[in-house]
Design an enzyme around this catalytic site. Structure first.
Site, short mmCIF file in Angstrom:
data_model
loop_
_atom_site.label_atom_id
_atom_site.label_comp_id
_atom_site.label_asym_id
_atom_site.label_seq_id
_atom_site.Cartn_x
_atom_site.Cartn_y
_atom_site.Cartn_z
N ARG A 93 0.83 -1.20 0.00
CA ARG A 93 0.00 0.00 0.00
C ARG A 93 0.87 1.25 0.00
O ARG A 93 1.92 1.28 0.63
CB ARG A 93 -0.93 0.02 1.21
N HIS A 111 12.32 -2.66 -1.65
CA HIS A 111 11.77 -2.77 -3.01
C HIS A 111 12.63 -3.73 -3.83
O HIS A 111 13.86 -3.64 -3.79
CB HIS A 111 11.72 -1.40 -3.69
#
Length: 192
Positions: A93, A111
């Site tokens: 999110r 990431h």
């Protein structure tokens, strides 16, 4: 440094963090809660396994962001758990103003690409389809952009000739399990 882990799925990165903590490899960092936005996700089972409270928190009606009232509720729950720092470990999110203002400069994200290349969803798939020779993972501070905050550290993974997308992805995940706990340790000791 008391921190909360936020995740959305199986929790392999959360488990790498919790294992490092159990083994005394997180410096002055201590996890105080695990929160998940998916009811029944595997990450929630890690709480009992490692002795850290783990809870599902309803994110609201949107898929990739919070409803405004739920974002405020998440912030309250994290603060009530005693966390002063937030680690996003597979949390899917985008965080907005309430989160960013509640924990300024105290939210990090993992990431699965070498940012600034391949931000957003499916970083591994993006890199694979592009045909890169190397990719990897990045730990960065979270700001109002998507995967654009200041980079703390990166791990490089080489794409070998015999790699499939699955083996390439596994190598990136293996690198994630090393780099994220190490960055948390370094931040807790004032080294990052």
């Amino acid at each position: 440094m008391k921190f909360a882990i936020l995740g959305s799925g199986t929790g392999t990165n959360a488990e790498a963090i919790l294992r490092a903590w159990r083994d005394g490899r997180l410096g002055n960092a201590c996890p105080v809660a695990v929160f998940c936005d998916i009811a029944g996700a595997r990450i929630l089972s890690l709480g009992e396994k490692y002795g850290v409270p783990a809870r599902f928190l309803d994110p609201g009606k949107f898929r990739t962001k919070f409803s405004p009232e739920r974002e405020v509720a998440y912030v309250e729950e994290i603060k009530n758990a005693g966390a002063e720092f937030v680690v996003l470990a597979g949390f899917m999110r985008v965080l907005k103003t309430p989160f960013l203002e509640a924990f300024p400069g105290k939210i990090i994200n993992l990431h699965p690409s070498l940012l600034p290349a391949f931000p957003g969803l499916d970083g591994i798939g993006q890199a694979w389809r592009y045909g890169v020779a190397v990719s990897g993972c990045t730990v960065h501070y979270v700001d109002a952009s998507v995967d654009g905050g200041a980079i703390i550290d990166q791990a490089v993974v080489r794409r070998e000739k015999n790699d499939t997308q699955e083996t390439f992805a596994q190598k990136i995940h293996d690198a994630e399990h090393v780099i994220l706990p190490d960055v948390i340790r370094r931040i807790s000791l004032g080294e990052a």
